[in-house]
Write a protein that holds these residues in place. Structure first.
Motif, PDB file in Angstrom:
ATOM      1  N   LYS A  59      28.348  -8.424  39.830  1.00  0.00           N
ATOM      2  CA  LYS A  59      28.969  -7.623  40.783  1.00  0.00           C
ATOM      3  C   LYS A  59      27.908  -6.212  41.192  1.00  0.00           C
ATOM      4  O   LYS A  59      27.905  -5.711  42.444  1.00  0.00           O
ATOM      5  N   GLU A  64      31.840  -5.601  43.784  1.00  0.00           N
ATOM      6  CA  GLU A  64      32.857  -6.021  43.449  1.00  0.00           C
ATOM      7  C   GLU A  64      34.101  -5.927  44.594  1.00  0.00           C
ATOM      8  O   GLU A  64      35.323  -5.954  43.898  1.00  0.00           O
ATOM      9  N   TRP A  65      34.009  -5.977  45.668  1.00  0.00           N
ATOM     10  CA  TRP A  65      34.970  -6.177  46.710  1.00  0.00           C
ATOM     11  C   TRP A  65      35.161  -7.585  46.651  1.00  0.00           C
ATOM     12  O   TRP A  65      34.437  -8.353  46.357  1.00  0.00           O
ATOM     13  N   GLU A  66      36.400  -7.867  47.130  1.00  0.00           N
ATOM     14  CA  GLU A  66      36.826  -9.410  46.933  1.00  0.00           C
ATOM     15  C   GLU A  66      37.079  -9.800  48.374  1.00  0.00           C
ATOM     16  O   GLU A  66      36.743 -11.045  48.394  1.00  0.00           O
ATOM     17  N   SER A  88      41.746  -0.984  46.618  1.00  0.00           N
ATOM     18  CA  SER A  88      40.349  -0.243  47.169  1.00  0.00           C
ATOM     19  C   SER A  88      40.269  -0.679  48.738  1.00  0.00           C
ATOM     20  O   SER A  88      40.039  -1.700  49.205  1.00  0.00           O
ATOM     21  N   ILE A 120      32.616   0.127  45.814  1.00  0.00           N
ATOM     22  CA  ILE A 120      32.873  -1.247  45.378  1.00  0.00           C
ATOM     23  C   ILE A 120      31.805  -1.990  46.101  1.00  0.00           C
ATOM     24  O   ILE A 120      31.694  -3.378  45.428  1.00  0.00           O
ATOM     25  N   ARG A 223      39.774  -4.710  47.679  1.00  0.00           N
ATOM     26  CA  ARG A 223      40.243  -5.035  46.313  1.00  0.00           C
ATOM     27  C   ARG A 223      41.490  -5.028  46.321  1.00  0.00           C
ATOM     28  O   ARG A 223      41.850  -3.823  46.260  1.00  0.00           O
ATOM     29  N   ALA A 248      35.691 -12.835  46.355  1.00  0.00           N
ATOM     30  CA  ALA A 248      36.454 -13.004  44.805  1.00  0.00           C
ATOM     31  C   ALA A 248      35.939 -14.248  44.413  1.00  0.00           C
ATOM     32  O   ALA A 248      35.622 -14.179  43.113  1.00  0.00           O
TER      33      ALA A 248
END
Length: 800
Positions: A59, A64-66, A88, A120, A223, A248
């Motif tokens: 990440k 950590e954005w999906e 988010s 993120i 997210r 993700a």
């Protein structure tokens, strides 16, 4: 029932009194269980910690954005902003692009990024801060270096910016002056999951962006709370018309790609089974020592379930003490190990302590106690009325079977009497061998895989020149500059005729003169599976071009026939024909390049010789052109150390050629061939500093696609350090547990044998006889344990 009332409700007292009198026994039970619980607790925490660390490390690289939503219109933005289950929403807008050659590489955007997108995205500020007014800008470190700036906050920088993302030649932008407020660690090179031209290399405030004009593109990093179900609904929505780029599944799949997690779980199972067997031995021995007490209680009318309760109370007391203490020590061991790894790896680790680890340890320890005490309770039947008659009959039969006293027969007789204790003792020793064997092989294979990974993809970068008739590629001077950057171990430049990556230009070679060769026949069979109208006159030809003498050495080191001298190389007219042995695989005959792995059964070519003239045809947009090339050397196989991408390959015939190979067909740009530069970093290099200089050189070179292997390699290297340390911790404490148990078993065994030997001494048995017995026993025990250890290790890898 009333006559036995006095014997009721005293189970706890009897159990407590026994534990007070047998403190040494209780201490041994608790110590063994504490060690087992500590190992299991440490194992759970380390497994969770490694998974968490790998996820966090990934990440930190990719964010950590999906999902990334790109080129959003007004309806798409409204839909996302009003969506209740998206946690988010990071907004990004592009207002302009740097003019000049920097526009070619699609990483030179200027725009805005809100705090959510920054968070993120896990972007890192090397120096300074994000812009706070319209005159300030924060930029990527590599771009600043490429533009010739020092990269110090407060520096005045001037940027030529155009307000279009469509490429046009000779575009001239408008000059804007900003004050540098922050230096960002280059992040776009890692975000190749999503198109890198979507994100800004220079971040300004909203007011600073409006100086340039209106937004050209709007994107968003999101997210969701509900995960996949939300994204599936978004994909089906008619209102969402923008593109969706996924990040993700990469974060989810990273754990599935860690085979050593299964290895750590297997170690925990071995420890639990070994601890259960050890406790069973100790508890069953304790139950047997109390046979007089059981007989008295039985005579006084105590029921069988009450006798069981005495052992259950004992088990509960030891279980609570051992499990709580073991989990506490396991947690402390884990925290200490994390501190040690931080020093080894050189970066901080987050110690993650979860309830899942404690629950797992409690379940494992409950299994250990349940198994040992349940089967030990079965022995109570022997000490109740009539319970020993069958045993007496068995003992009388055994005595009648001994007809001749030899050291071996005496050892086997003794083992038969103590078969359960001996069996577990041998299994414990074998389990140590299994753990050492599997651990060594697992760790060695991990590090060998890491070494191969470093060799093939590398602790570094791969540069691919994008197809563009206006780009001349990466110059030899640029490659030389890259190789001289501090921390760079080597930089190699190659050219390839890979038609999959470029236009419809295709090369074929005429080998009709050698069509009777089994080697050529098998190549044709494989080629005909993919293409029509293939014969010996038009076999696919793949060429790898080399323009630097030092890059050619890895091929010259393994040529089997002929050679290329420096003068031939400088002229650019040389050709090393690659005739790798063929091996049948899934109905195809594929080349096998590695010298160490070639078999005698592989099909090899022997008719083509160095000095032969071969016809190669270029099939491009214009009419086909046929030229003659001379084979200067033949390369059949290469040493493993010399095989790494790029390497000549394909289903047809391959060659390593000089710079004039393309020129004779009138090709002078990378529009018709693929240019690659492989950069390898030293393991001890300052990666951030080296990366900044590499990116600055790349961005100066124009339309370059840069693949970052360094971050992934560093993550795997750190994980392997953790797995190695984990195994060492497991091994040390498990060995301590086995040593304690085996030493206690041997001590009890020596006491029993001392009594028996006194009788045998009285019957005239000599000391030499006992020495032979001891030697035979040691040899048998070690031999059986060794065999079981080897078989167990083999079975482990077969089952895996």
């Amino acid at each position: 029932m009333r006559e036995n009332y006095g014997i009721r409700h005293i189970e706890w007292n009897i159990s407590l009194q026994w534990m007070k009198r047998q403190k040494k026994y209780c201490l041994m039970v608790v110590c063994v269980t504490i060690l087992a619980c500590m190992l299991m607790q440490t194992g759970f925490l380390i497994t969770d910690g490694i998974i968490s660390a790998v996820k966090n490390q990934r990440k930190n690289i990719y964010g950590e954005w999906e999902y990334g939503l790109v080129n959003m219109d007004a309806d798409s933005q409204t839909l996302i902003e009003d969506h209740p289950f998206i946690e988010s929403k990071g907004k990004i807008q592009i207002y302009g692009v740097l003019a000049g050659s920097y526009m070619d590489n699609k990483q030179a955007n200027i725009g805005t990024m809100d705090q959510t997108a920054w968070n993120i995205g896990h972007l890192q500020m090397l120096k300074g801060h994000l812009p706070e007014n319209e005159q300030e800008i924060a930029m990527e470190s590599g771009m600043l270096t490429a533009l010739g700036y020092q990269g110090e906050p407060g520096e005045k920088i001037t940027l030529n910016i155009v307000t279009t993302t469509a490429y046009q030649n000779d575009m001239v932008g408008k000059a804007y002056t900003y004050t540098l407020c922050g230096v960002i660690k280059d992040y776009q090179v890692n975000w190749d999951i999503c198109n890198r031209n979507r994100f800004p290399t220079g971040i300004v405030t909203k007011a600073g962006a409006e100086r340039i004009g209106s937004p050209l593109e709007s994107h968003m990093l999101i997210r969701a709370d509900k995960g996949d179900s939300v994204y599936e609904d978004l994909k089906k929505s008619d209102k969402l018309t923008c593109g969706m780029e996924e990040n993700a599944k990469w974060n989810q799949d990273v754990v599935k790609q860690m085979p050593y997690i299964g290895f750590l779980q297997a170690i925990r199972v071995v420890i639990a089974v070994a601890a259960a067997c050890v406790l069973y031995l100790m508890v069953s021995h304790s139950v047997q020592k109390r046979q007089e007490m059981w007989k008295i209680l039985d005579a006084l009318g105590m029921e069988k379930k009450q006798m069981y309760q005495i052992l259950i109370f004992e088990a509960c007391a030891c279980y609570l003490i051992a499990s709580i203490t073991g989990m506490g020590l396991g947690t402390l061991t884990y925290l200490a190990a994390m501190k040690g790894w931080e020093k080894i790896l050189g970066y901080p680790l987050v110690a993650k302590v979860t309830g899942k680890a404690y629950a797992g340890t409690l379940l494992y320890s409950f299994f250990v106690f349940s198994f040992s005490y349940f089967f030990s309770c079965m022995k109570l039947n022997k000490f109740r009325k009539g319970g020993t008659d069958r045993q007496k009959i068995k003992l009388s039969k055994r005595k009648n079977q001994i007809t001749r006293l030899t050291p071996l027969s005496m050892v086997l007789c003794d083992w038969n009497y103590r078969k359960l204790r001996k069996g577990i003792q041998i299994l414990l020793i074998a389990s140590v061998l299994v753990m050492c064997g599997t651990g060594y092989m697992e760790i060695r294979s991990d590090w060998e895989e890491l070494a191969r990974d470093r060799q093939y993809t590398g602790n570094g970068y791969m540069l691919n020149v994008q197809p563009d008739s206006n780009t001349q590629g990466i110059s030899k001077l640029t490659v030389q500059t890259l190789s001289q950057i501090e921390g760079v171990e080597s930089a190699e430049a190659y050219y390839s005729t890979d038609s999959d990556e470029r236009n419809e230009t295709e090369y074929t070679i005429d080998l009709s003169e050698y069509k009777q060769s089994p080697y050529i026949e098998k190549i044709l069979e494989t080629e005909q599976l993919f293409k029509e109208n293939v014969n010996a006159h038009n076999i696919s030809f793949h060429a790898l071009g080399v323009t630097r003498w030092e890059d050619l050495q890895r091929f010259l080191a393994d040529v089997q026939e002929g050679t290329v001298i420096r003068e031939e190389f400088e002229s650019g007219n040389f050709c090393i024909l690659v005739l790798s042995p063929l091996r049948e695989q899934d109905g195809m005959y594929l080349p096998w390049n590695t010298k160490e792995m070639v078999k005698d059964s592989d099909i090899q070519e022997s008719q083509i010789k160095a000095g032969d003239q071969l016809s190669v045809t270029c099939h491009g947009e214009k009419e086909a052109q046929t030229k003659q090339i001379q084979v200067d050397a033949i390369l059949r196989t290469s040493s493993e150390k010399n095989i790494h991408p790029p390497y000549p390959g394909g289903t047809g015939i391959c060659a390593v050629t000089g710079k004039n190979f393309w020129k004779q067909y009138g090709i002078n740009t990378v529009d018709d061939y693929c240019e690659k530069v492989r950069i390898l970093l030293d393991d001890t290099a300052d990666a951030y500093d080296a990366e900044t200089h590499i990116l600055s050189c790349v961005k100066k070179a124009g339309n370059i696609d840069l693949i970052n292997y360094h971050e992934e390699y560093a993550g795997r290297q750190q994980t392997y350090y953790s797995v190695t340390g984990t195994f060492i911790i497991f091994g040390i404490f498990y060995l301590i547990m086995v040593v304690i148990v085996v030493s206690q078993l041997l001590a009890a065994e020596r006491q029993d044998k001392a009594r028996n030997h006194q009788i045998l001494y009285a019957l005239g048995m000599e000391e030499a006889f006992f020495k032979k017995m001891r030697c035979i026993e040691v040899v048998l025990e070690c031999g059986i344990a060794l065999v079981l250890g080897v078989v167990g290790t083999i079975l482990f890898y077969i089952i895996r």
